[in-house]
Design a protein around this motif. Structure first.
Motif, PDB file in Angstrom:
ATOM      1  N   ILE A 184       0.935  -1.065  -0.071  1.00 44.73           N
ATOM      2  CA  ILE A 184       0.029  -0.087  -0.003  1.00 44.73           C
ATOM      3  C   ILE A 184       0.731   1.217  -0.040  1.00 44.73           C
ATOM      4  CG2 ILE A 184      -1.803   1.330   1.022  1.00 44.73           C
ATOM      5  CD1 ILE A 184      -2.669  -1.472   2.529  1.00 44.73           C
ATOM      6  N   ARG A 185       1.003   1.993  -1.123  1.00 40.59           N
ATOM      7  CA  ARG A 185       1.926   3.062  -1.007  1.00 40.59           C
ATOM      8  C   ARG A 185       0.915   4.233  -1.644  1.00 40.59           C
ATOM      9  NH1 ARG A 185       4.447  -1.073  -3.889  1.00 40.59           N
ATOM     10  NH2 ARG A 185       6.650  -1.898  -2.825  1.00 40.59           N
ATOM     11  N   VAL A 186       1.121   5.218  -0.673  1.00 41.61           N
ATOM     12  CA  VAL A 186       0.380   6.317  -0.700  1.00 41.61           C
ATOM     13  C   VAL A 186       1.074   7.839  -0.419  1.00 41.61           C
ATOM     14  CG1 VAL A 186      -1.910   7.757  -0.225  1.00 41.61           C
ATOM     15  CG2 VAL A 186      -1.994   5.382  -0.267  1.00 41.61           C
ATOM     16  N   THR A 187       1.264   8.615  -1.472  1.00 39.70           N
ATOM     17  CA  THR A 187       2.100   9.795  -0.951  1.00 39.70           C
ATOM     18  C   THR A 187       1.050  10.890  -0.984  1.00 39.70           C
ATOM     19  OG1 THR A 187       2.682  10.065  -3.411  1.00 39.70           O
ATOM     20  CG2 THR A 187       3.920   8.885  -2.094  1.00 39.70           C
ATOM     21  N   THR A 188       1.497  12.015  -0.174  1.00 41.14           N
ATOM     22  CA  THR A 188       0.621  13.210  -0.100  1.00 41.14           C
ATOM     23  C   THR A 188       1.345  14.456  -0.937  1.00 41.14           C
ATOM     24  OG1 THR A 188      -0.331  12.602   1.940  1.00 41.14           O
ATOM     25  CG2 THR A 188      -0.462  14.721   1.492  1.00 41.14           C
ATOM     26  N   ASN A 189       0.644  15.090  -1.840  1.00 43.27           N
ATOM     27  CA  ASN A 189       0.893  16.065  -2.308  1.00 43.27           C
ATOM     28  C   ASN A 189       0.091  17.374  -2.356  1.00 43.27           C
ATOM     29  OD1 ASN A 189       3.642  14.864  -4.054  1.00 43.27           O
ATOM     30  ND2 ASN A 189       1.533  13.480  -4.606  1.00 43.27           N
ATOM     31  N   GLN A 190       0.577  18.627  -2.897  1.00 45.24           N
ATOM     32  CA  GLN A 190      -0.276  19.583  -2.983  1.00 45.24           C
ATOM     33  C   GLN A 190      -0.207  20.307  -4.500  1.00 45.24           C
ATOM     34  OE1 GLN A 190       0.799  22.923  -0.175  1.00 45.24           O
ATOM     35  NE2 GLN A 190      -0.974  22.262   1.072  1.00 45.24           N
ATOM     36  N   PHE A 191      -1.243  20.443  -4.787  1.00 49.12           N
ATOM     37  CA  PHE A 191      -1.537  21.000  -6.200  1.00 49.12           C
ATOM     38  C   PHE A 191      -2.337  22.376  -6.113  1.00 49.12           C
ATOM     39  CE2 PHE A 191      -0.942  16.277  -6.835  1.00 49.12           C
ATOM     40  CZ  PHE A 191      -0.343  16.469  -8.135  1.00 49.12           C
ATOM     41  N   SER A 192      -2.085  23.228  -6.976  1.00 46.73           N
ATOM     42  CA  SER A 192      -3.010  24.565  -7.104  1.00 46.73           C
ATOM     43  C   SER A 192      -3.968  24.192  -7.921  1.00 46.73           C
ATOM     44  CB  SER A 192      -2.206  25.655  -7.716  1.00 46.73           C
ATOM     45  OG  SER A 192      -1.783  25.351  -9.143  1.00 46.73           O
ATOM     46  N   LEU A 193      -5.247  24.607  -7.639  1.00 49.39           N
ATOM     47  CA  LEU A 193      -6.606  24.434  -8.321  1.00 49.39           C
ATOM     48  C   LEU A 193      -6.133  24.640  -9.807  1.00 49.39           C
ATOM     49  CD1 LEU A 193      -9.405  23.335  -8.500  1.00 49.39           C
ATOM     50  CD2 LEU A 193     -10.124  25.720  -7.983  1.00 49.39           C
ATOM     51  N   ARG A 194      -5.419  25.641 -10.590  1.00 51.03           N
ATOM     52  CA  ARG A 194      -5.298  26.000 -11.689  1.00 51.03           C
ATOM     53  C   ARG A 194      -4.353  24.636 -12.099  1.00 51.03           C
ATOM     54  NH1 ARG A 194      -4.154  30.497 -15.239  1.00 51.03           N
ATOM     55  NH2 ARG A 194      -4.293  31.814 -13.453  1.00 51.03           N
ATOM     56  N   ASN A 195      -3.537  24.100 -11.440  1.00 50.58           N
ATOM     57  CA  ASN A 195      -2.862  22.953 -11.905  1.00 50.58           C
ATOM     58  C   ASN A 195      -3.733  21.840 -12.439  1.00 50.58           C
ATOM     59  OD1 ASN A 195      -0.016  20.891 -10.815  1.00 50.58           O
ATOM     60  ND2 ASN A 195      -0.498  21.375 -12.900  1.00 50.58           N
ATOM     61  N   ILE A 196      -4.615  21.509 -11.385  1.00 50.93           N
ATOM     62  CA  ILE A 196      -5.374  20.504 -11.469  1.00 50.93           C
ATOM     63  C   ILE A 196      -6.450  20.845 -12.500  1.00 50.93           C
ATOM     64  CG2 ILE A 196      -7.630  19.406 -10.444  1.00 50.93           C
ATOM     65  CD1 ILE A 196      -5.163  18.660  -8.783  1.00 50.93           C
ATOM     66  N   LEU A 197      -7.047  21.908 -12.907  1.00 51.59           N
ATOM     67  CA  LEU A 197      -7.790  22.127 -13.917  1.00 51.59           C
ATOM     68  C   LEU A 197      -6.987  21.891 -15.170  1.00 51.59           C
ATOM     69  CD1 LEU A 197      -9.748  25.155 -12.598  1.00 51.59           C
ATOM     70  CD2 LEU A 197     -10.435  22.832 -12.504  1.00 51.59           C
ATOM     71  N   ASP A 198      -5.916  22.182 -15.384  1.00 55.06           N
ATOM     72  CA  ASP A 198      -5.151  22.133 -16.473  1.00 55.06           C
ATOM     73  C   ASP A 198      -4.853  20.632 -16.868  1.00 55.06           C
ATOM     74  OD1 ASP A 198      -4.963  24.878 -17.015  1.00 55.06           O
ATOM     75  OD2 ASP A 198      -3.013  25.240 -16.277  1.00 55.06           O
ATOM     76  N   MET A 199      -4.795  19.848 -15.922  1.00 51.07           N
ATOM     77  CA  MET A 199      -4.534  18.417 -16.073  1.00 51.07           C
ATOM     78  C   MET A 199      -5.856  17.996 -16.277  1.00 51.07           C
ATOM     79  SD  MET A 199      -2.510  17.716 -12.368  1.00 51.07           S
ATOM     80  CE  MET A 199      -2.445  15.921 -12.444  1.00 51.07           C
ATOM     81  N   ILE A 200      -6.851  18.280 -16.102  1.00 52.23           N
ATOM     82  CA  ILE A 200      -8.042  17.770 -16.621  1.00 52.23           C
ATOM     83  C   ILE A 200      -8.341  18.084 -17.958  1.00 52.23           C
ATOM     84  CG2 ILE A 200     -10.602  17.781 -16.243  1.00 52.23           C
ATOM     85  CD1 ILE A 200     -10.271  18.646 -13.253  1.00 52.23           C
ATOM     86  N   ASP A 201      -8.383  19.175 -18.184  1.00 46.79           N
ATOM     87  CA  ASP A 201      -8.213  19.692 -19.707  1.00 46.79           C
ATOM     88  C   ASP A 201      -7.492  19.139 -20.704  1.00 46.79           C
ATOM     89  OD1 ASP A 201     -10.146  21.500 -19.030  1.00 46.79           O
ATOM     90  OD2 ASP A 201      -8.999  23.328 -18.874  1.00 46.79           O
ATOM     91  N   GLU A 202      -6.084  18.602 -20.367  1.00 45.75           N
ATOM     92  CA  GLU A 202      -5.255  17.987 -21.186  1.00 45.75           C
ATOM     93  C   GLU A 202      -5.339  16.468 -21.126  1.00 45.75           C
ATOM     94  OE1 GLU A 202      -1.442  19.511 -19.496  1.00 45.75           O
ATOM     95  OE2 GLU A 202      -1.138  17.723 -18.254  1.00 45.75           O
ATOM     96  N   GLY A 203      -6.209  15.991 -20.223  1.00 45.37           N
ATOM     97  CA  GLY A 203      -6.496  14.594 -20.255  1.00 45.37           C
ATOM     98  C   GLY A 203      -5.339  13.821 -19.291  1.00 45.37           C
TER      99      GLY A 203
END
Length: 385
Positions: free
Chosen positions: A45-64
């Motif tokens: 079970i490998r889970v890491t914790t990170n922080q992303f800006s909301l803009r970064n998340i939205l860009d990731m969604i748009d680019e697939g």
């Protein structure tokens, strides 16, 4: 065999969602899948914790590179006021609960927990068909405004919002990942098993199940079940695919329905394991099964229909999986000639065989009950031969 005269037959309870009947009978699996069949190695079970800006998340969604599980109808459940208050929370800089993403081996991400929240924020900021304007805000005076109407400093605050994301490593075994998904499923209305599988799966299996549940034959047999709000239609199609591809022996080796269906999902996602030619065969078998079932049972297809009953009960998933598999190989002309005998045998069993009624009503994942109902359907399908 215990008869219904010796013991009262189990009742029929229809599933309800958001105050509305779903047309599908509640399945009592007795918690058969609740226990972990094999203890997991904590090191897997490998889970890491990170922080992303909301803009970064939205860009990731748009680019697939971050997938929001398209075709997921539950995304429409939140009302505009609920969506607006989430945006308001972001504007007020109220920290949002952590999100969970599952990382694929190719570096792409899928949302494990937080699908509704991210879908809402993406719809508000990036617009499109799901875009909306703020309504019913409690503290701010930005009602009736879309993202483009907000002052620049408010837009910047949304873009700069930091989200805490727990990322499940791609080396985590699929069964472990599925169990993690179930455990951290924290939405206001928890996802059911098929909704979880949908969010975890890849496009190929989702497309296959969508095609199966869009078939005219399926919707005729199920009275228009395609596009079900809780994805019960996809689960029923997946059950057929699982038993058709893997067979009963595979289920008996590890009799847990969730694990069995999750394994079938992975197979459908793997073009090497299930090539396109095999998928075409699956489609044709499913089409034949739906057509044959409706030919025999008409408006009572895949529903409990004991002797003397004239009302129509909700669809029963255990009846669906057994009768669809049993009827797929038959020629329609053969079934047409034996229809009266087959229907009589099936209704007689639903009226007098309490063991069979138990097998399609409660503890439905139990290996003995699964075996019994499959053998019963296969036997009744031969009636009059």
């Amino acid at each position: 065999m215990t008869t219904a005269h010796e013991q009262e037959a189990p009742g029929v309870v229809e599933d309800v969602f958001d105050g509305l009947a779903t047309g599908v009978e509640v399945e009592g699996d007795g918690g058969a899948d609740a226990a972990i069949v094999r203890p997991w190695d904590p090191a897997s079970i490998r889970v890491t914790t990170n922080q992303f800006s909301l803009r970064n998340i939205l860009d990731m969604i748009d680019e697939g590179s971050l997938e929001l599980a398209p075709d997921f109808q539950r995304g429409q459940v939140w009302k505009i006021d609920q969506k607006s208050r989430l945006v308001e929370s972001v504007l007020l800089q109220i920290p949002l609960p952590a999100f969970y993403f599952a990382e694929d081996s190719d570096g792409a991400f899928r949302v494990v927990d937080g699908l509704q929240r991210l879908s809402t924020l993406h719809a508000f900021v990036r617009g499109g068909e799901q875009g909306f304007r703020l309504k019913g805000l409690e503290y701010l005076r930005e009602n009736d405004k879309g993202f483009a109407d907000l002052p620049v400093q408010w837009q910047r605050r949304i873009f700069n919002t930091q989200l805490v994301v727990n990322v499940i490593d791609p080396t985590t075994p699929p069964d472990v990942m599925y169990d993690i998904f179930k455990r951290i499923n924290t939405g206001g209305t928890p996802l059911n098993a098929q909704e979880i599988r949908h969010c975890m799966s890849r496009k190929r299996s989702r497309d296959i199940l969508k095609i199966m549940t869009s078939m005219v034959e399926f919707n005729t047999a199920t009275n228009g079940m395609g596009g079900h709000i809780r994805m019960n239609d996809r689960e029923m199609a997946l059950r057929f695919a699982a038993f058709w591809l893997l067979g009963m022996d595979a289920y008996m080796e590890r009799p847990a329905m969730d694990s069995f269906l999750e394994r079938a999902t992975r197979l459908l996602d793997n073009e090497k394991e299930v090539p396109d030619e095999r998928v075409i065969e699956l489609y044709e078998a499913f089409r034949a099964a739906m057509s044959n079932a409706h030919l025999l049972f008409g408006e009572y297809t895949f529903r409990k229909w004991p002797e003397g009953v004239t009302w129509r009960n909700p669809i029963n998933r255990a009846l669906f999986e057994t009768w669809s598999i049993a009827l797929a190989p038959y020629d329609p002309a053969d079934l047409e000639g034996r229809r009266t005998a087959i229907v009589a045998a099936a209704r007689r069993r639903m009226s007098r065989d309490i063991d069979y009624l138990d097998a399609i009503t409660s503890s439905t994942s139990d290996r003995r009950r699964v075996d019994y109902r499959f053998r019963a359907a296969a036997e009744d399908a031969k009636a009059g031969a």
